[in-house]
Design an enzyme around this catalytic site. Sequence first.
Site, PDB file in Angstrom:
ATOM      1  N   ALA A 197       0.825  -1.208   0.000  1.00 59.65           N
ATOM      2  CA  ALA A 197       0.000   0.000   0.000  1.00 59.65           C
ATOM      3  C   ALA A 197       0.859   1.258   0.000  1.00 59.65           C
ATOM      4  O   ALA A 197       0.662   2.169  -0.813  1.00 59.65           O
ATOM      5  CB  ALA A 197      -0.945  -0.010   1.201  1.00 59.65           C
ATOM      6  N   GLU A 198       1.820   1.318   0.901  1.00 63.46           N
ATOM      7  CA  GLU A 198       2.674   2.502   0.998  1.00 63.46           C
ATOM      8  C   GLU A 198       3.512   2.689  -0.262  1.00 63.46           C
ATOM      9  O   GLU A 198       3.671   3.799  -0.762  1.00 63.46           O
ATOM     10  CB  GLU A 198       3.587   2.384   2.220  1.00 63.46           C
ATOM     11  CG  GLU A 198       4.514   3.554   2.410  1.00 63.46           C
ATOM     12  CD  GLU A 198       4.008   4.593   3.395  1.00 63.46           C
ATOM     13  OE1 GLU A 198       4.534   5.721   3.354  1.00 63.46           O
ATOM     14  OE2 GLU A 198       3.112   4.289   4.191  1.00 63.46           O
ATOM     15  N   GLY A 199       4.038   1.589  -0.799  1.00 57.38           N
ATOM     16  CA  GLY A 199       4.865   1.686  -2.002  1.00 57.38           C
ATOM     17  C   GLY A 199       4.089   2.197  -3.206  1.00 57.38           C
ATOM     18  O   GLY A 199       4.526   3.120  -3.898  1.00 57.38           O
TER      19      GLY A 199
END
Length: 164
Positions: A61-63
Amino acid sequence: MDNTRRRQSATKTAELDPVLHSIGFEIEEVSPSQLTGRLPVTARCCQPFKVLHGGVSALVAEGLASMGAHMASDYRRVAGVSLSINHFRSAAVGDVVLARAAPVYVGRSTQVWEVKLWKEDPSAPGKKGPQISESRVTLLCNLPVPERLKNAGDALKKCSYLFL
């Protein structure tokens, strides 16, 4: 996905996000309005009960949200400030997880991205099965890029133009 496209996807992921590449994630679509990819679930990305580690879902998600926000902010430096994730189902070793990140809000100083993960339907490769998680990622997106890192977005620019 055929083997040639899978190799191209793996090469692209290695260039764009070495950490995602190290767990086997394959970036497919890259644009300021959507990023997609897939993760074959292996022991490398599982917790001891042989299901996908929740931290791996958060990493994906963060990437993806960070790459999208970087593009949507005209390649300014971005930084995640909040990540909220809900896990609905598990994915086991041997499953394939499909991911999609899309912007919810793109402002001058912040962005919010939604990232959903699904199990791939084993009877229809590439088709989404049950959703396994949903995330919201909030990012600062008005940060200056330090002079020594001016080329940090070059790989993303190159890959995103392939899909525009």
